[in-house]
Design an enzyme around this catalytic site. Structure first.
Site, PDB file in Angstrom:
ATOM      1  N   TYR A   1      14.545  29.667  11.710  1.00  0.00           N
ATOM      2  CA  TYR A   1      13.645  28.923  10.933  1.00  0.00           C
ATOM      3  C   TYR A   1      14.233  27.962  10.096  1.00  0.00           C
ATOM      4  O   TYR A   1      15.236  28.119   9.222  1.00  0.00           O
ATOM      5  CB  TYR A   1      12.892  30.047   9.995  1.00  0.00           C
ATOM      6  CG  TYR A   1      12.613  31.498  10.717  1.00  0.00           C
ATOM      7  CD1 TYR A   1      11.816  31.381  11.632  1.00  0.00           C
ATOM      8  CD2 TYR A   1      13.033  32.447  10.381  1.00  0.00           C
ATOM      9  CE1 TYR A   1      11.453  32.686  12.535  1.00  0.00           C
ATOM     10  CE2 TYR A   1      12.859  33.839  10.840  1.00  0.00           C
ATOM     11  CZ  TYR A   1      11.880  33.772  12.022  1.00  0.00           C
ATOM     12  OH  TYR A   1      11.563  34.845  12.600  1.00  0.00           O
ATOM     13  N   ARG A   2      13.750  26.877  10.061  1.00  0.00           N
ATOM     14  CA  ARG A   2      14.106  25.603   9.334  1.00  0.00           C
ATOM     15  C   ARG A   2      14.059  26.184   7.522  1.00  0.00           C
ATOM     16  O   ARG A   2      13.247  26.718   7.285  1.00  0.00           O
ATOM     17  CB  ARG A   2      13.576  24.399   9.319  1.00  0.00           C
ATOM     18  CG  ARG A   2      11.995  24.104   9.067  1.00  0.00           C
ATOM     19  CD  ARG A   2      11.539  23.133   9.404  1.00  0.00           C
ATOM     20  NE  ARG A   2      10.135  22.646   8.961  1.00  0.00           N
ATOM     21  CZ  ARG A   2       9.207  21.693   9.513  1.00  0.00           C
ATOM     22  NH1 ARG A   2       9.531  21.199  10.447  1.00  0.00           N
ATOM     23  NH2 ARG A   2       8.187  21.586   8.546  1.00  0.00           N
TER      24      ARG A   2
ATOM     25  N   ARG B   1      10.455  28.466   6.327  1.00  0.00           N
ATOM     26  CA  ARG B   1       9.464  28.142   7.097  1.00  0.00           C
ATOM     27  C   ARG B   1       9.255  28.973   8.266  1.00  0.00           C
ATOM     28  O   ARG B   1       9.825  28.700   9.411  1.00  0.00           O
ATOM     29  CB  ARG B   1       9.361  26.824   7.423  1.00  0.00           C
ATOM     30  CG  ARG B   1       8.105  26.284   8.064  1.00  0.00           C
ATOM     31  CD  ARG B   1       8.081  24.814   8.529  1.00  0.00           C
ATOM     32  NE  ARG B   1       6.407  24.409   8.714  1.00  0.00           N
ATOM     33  CZ  ARG B   1       5.672  24.555   9.546  1.00  0.00           C
ATOM     34  NH1 ARG B   1       6.156  25.363  10.575  1.00  0.00           N
ATOM     35  NH2 ARG B   1       4.620  24.237   9.605  1.00  0.00           N
TER      36      ARG B   1
ATOM     37  N   LEU C   1       6.323  30.994  10.755  1.00  0.00           N
ATOM     38  CA  LEU C   1       5.077  31.166  11.093  1.00  0.00           C
ATOM     39  C   LEU C   1       4.603  32.684  10.955  1.00  0.00           C
ATOM     40  O   LEU C   1       5.578  33.564  11.315  1.00  0.00           O
ATOM     41  CB  LEU C   1       4.931  30.503  12.288  1.00  0.00           C
ATOM     42  CG  LEU C   1       5.053  29.035  12.341  1.00  0.00           C
ATOM     43  CD1 LEU C   1       4.758  28.449  13.698  1.00  0.00           C
ATOM     44  CD2 LEU C   1       4.534  28.283  11.270  1.00  0.00           C
TER      45      LEU C   1
ATOM     46  N   GLU D   1      17.882  40.714  18.312  1.00  0.00           N
ATOM     47  CA  GLU D   1      18.556  39.422  18.721  1.00  0.00           C
ATOM     48  C   GLU D   1      20.334  39.702  18.372  1.00  0.00           C
ATOM     49  O   GLU D   1      20.883  39.107  18.992  1.00  0.00           O
ATOM     50  CB  GLU D   1      18.038  38.336  17.966  1.00  0.00           C
ATOM     51  CG  GLU D   1      16.713  37.755  18.480  1.00  0.00           C
ATOM     52  CD  GLU D   1      15.521  38.386  17.524  1.00  0.00           C
ATOM     53  OE1 GLU D   1      14.297  38.476  17.837  1.00  0.00           O
ATOM     54  OE2 GLU D   1      16.085  39.411  16.813  1.00  0.00           O
TER      55      GLU D   1
ATOM     56  N   ASP E   1       9.368  16.451  13.023  1.00  0.00           N
ATOM     57  CA  ASP E   1       9.426  17.652  13.779  1.00  0.00           C
ATOM     58  C   ASP E   1       9.618  17.194  15.273  1.00  0.00           C
ATOM     59  O   ASP E   1       9.761  16.229  15.738  1.00  0.00           O
ATOM     60  CB  ASP E   1       8.481  18.546  13.650  1.00  0.00           C
ATOM     61  CG  ASP E   1       8.432  19.908  13.699  1.00  0.00           C
ATOM     62  OD1 ASP E   1       9.127  20.680  13.195  1.00  0.00           O
ATOM     63  OD2 ASP E   1       8.028  20.404  14.755  1.00  0.00           O
TER      64      ASP E   1
END
Length: 501
Positions: A188-189, A201, A203, A248, A297
């Site tokens: 995530y950025r 960020r 979602l 992960e 983006d």
């Protein structure tokens, strides 16, 4: 059997890239604001090597930490990061499909044939270390200053410095910090808000956001660790569409070829990768947010400004001589698009396991990797193309963001636009073969959507029509007889001068 050495760390992978002639060191000063992105993009577009910027600068000041970029700028390096070659990629894809729907072995011989799979599963068990290279230097309190890191500002209208290759690690509320299998790792950025705060960020459907909701319901701050310069196995594992039951963090051992080494974080109850270059530790409050963006983006546009959670940094740890891994996102080609090309092949066996009539699938990189899909099928009955469209949209989270699906027959190459255009021109009628949906989930970054996170979808049936799908006599594809093709080939071979094209 793994053909590559084990890559426990980013450095191990960089050594391999160097040996392959795939590492370029740039000693000249390069500004981390805009200039570095321009150099990176120019090299990536030519299929060039990994870049090491030894003299990053910002506002005229030299920064001490070298920057690594373009790590996965070619398909070959993405596959190497997965521990496979082009010849073994499909076998690895079958392994991923088996993770989603494992079948019991049929006797001892079948069990032994699956030994590579079993060995890979064993390599997911992490090793706990008390001393780790990533904690050779520790900054806490007033020593914390994110501006000391060479965090890039990529595009001219970006809101500020943005971390683009962070492995953001979270765990659900009430979990044991030692239970690495419960961790979520996502790329995530992260926007640098100031020297001690970041905006994350994620979602709503992502694992990190789900964990954050569990801590928010309890009214508690959530511990978060961000690994920078992680091993290629952990980087790609964090980006893979793995089953929700597979962590992960632990699965990265399969890709790295060695059990992941973890160590207790310095300031929060978390485990972190012992072999990373840098780890940022901190907490995210249940409710504190800040406006994130705008940033360039993968769509090729600047995204809208939206509120996202704020992380307060409690410690920064790193090696004595750390490297900072970075990338940019923009209109393809970029690294995410190249990674997506490889992941396209990895997804195919999983898709076939649930939709057996699928023969091939292509996600055009120019369409931001997943916004459009072309799928070929073995068509056998009326309405089958529409069934496949709906099955794809509901199958994986990634496909819920696919705006357009074009279905073709199995005599069409989905990756050949000439083939696809011919099928659409001759086998599709817009009044009959276009299916439109409204109010379906969509990426928040898609500003073309009528509502944030909610948009329409289009399915195009460019297959030959069967039975009740048409009332007219359907055309027959023209094909030459094999013997005539062979005759032409033989005739021309006998009359073409040697060495002529």
């Amino acid at each position: 059997m793994r053909e590559l050495p084990a890559f426990r760390s980013l450095r191990g992978f960089l050594d391999w890239c160097h040996d392959q002639g795939q590492l370029l060191t740039l000693p000249e000063p390069v500004n981390i604001a805009h200039q570095m992105t321009a150099v990176h993009r120019a090299v990536l577009e030519t299929g060039g090597p990994v870049l090491r910027f030894d003299a990053p600068t910002h506002n005229g000041q030299a920064l001490d930490i070298p920057v690594i970029a373009n790590l996965f700028g070619t398909r070959e390096r993405v596959m190497a990061g997965l521990g496979v070659s082009d010849e073994t990629l499909d076998g690895f894809a079958a392994f991923l499909a088996a993770l989603r729907a494992p079948t019991p072995p049929q006797g001892m011989r079948d069990a032994l044939s699956r030994w590579p799979m079993l060995r890979a599963a064993l390599s997911t068990r992490p090793v706990l270390q008390r001393a780790a290279s990533v904690q050779q230097v520790v900054h806490t309190g007033d020593q914390i200053d994110l501006s000391r890191l060479p965090i890039q500002t990529h595009w001219p209208e970006d809101a500020g410095p943005l971390i683009t290759w962070p492995v953001v690690m979270t765990r659900p509320h009430g979990s044991d910090p030692q239970e690495a299998a419960l961790y979520n790792c996502g790329v995530y950025r992260a926007q640098m808000l100031d020297g001690q705060r970041l905006i994350l960020r994620w979602l709503a459907h992502r694992g990190g956001a789900a964990h954050h909701r569990s801590w928010a319901r309890a009214g508690q701050d959530m511990p978060v660790a961000i690994a920078l310069g992680a091993s290629p196995g952990l980087l790609l594992s964090s980006a893979l569409p793995l089953p929700e039951t597979v962590s992960e963090l632990t699965f990265s051992g399969v890709l790295s070829g060695a059990r992941p080494r973890l160590t207790p974080a310095h300031s929060i109850p978390m485990l972190v990768p012992a072999d990373a270059e840098i780890v940022i530790e901190g907490t995210v409050s249940p409710s504190d947010t800040a406006p994130e963006g705008p940033f360039g983006d993968h769509t090729g546009y600047y995204n809208a400004v939206e509120p996202f959670p704020v992380m307060t940094v409690t410690a920064i740890t790193h090696r004595r001589d750390p490297l900072y891994l970075s990338t940019y996102t923009g209109r393809p080609p970029d690294e995410p698009a190249i990674i997506g090309e490889v992941f396209n092949r990895l997804a195919l066996p999983t898709i076939r396991a649930q939709i057996p009539e699928v023969r091939d699938l292509w996600l055009p990189p120019a369409a931001c990797s997943y916004r459009m899909a072309v799928v070929s099928i073995d068509k056998r009955y009326p309405g089958q193309a529409r069934r496949v469209m709906m099955a794809l949209w509901g199958m994986l989270p990634q496909f819920s963001y696919t705006k357009t699906i074009i279905v073709v027959d199995d005599d069409i190459d989905p990756a050949n636009w000439d083939d696809v255009a011919w099928a659409m021109a001759t086998r599709m009628d817009p009044s009959r073969d276009v299916m439109l949906l409204s109010d379906t989930p969509m990426d928040y970054l898609d500003f073309a959507s009528p509502q944030p996170g909610l948009a329409g979808k289009m399915g195009i049936d460019a297959t030959n029509k069967l039975g009740s799908e048409t009332t007219r006599e359907w055309g027959r594809v023209m094909q030459m007889r094999p013997q005539d093709i062979a005759f032409a080939s033989d005739l021309l071979a006998r009359h073409t001068p040697k060495g002529a094209a």
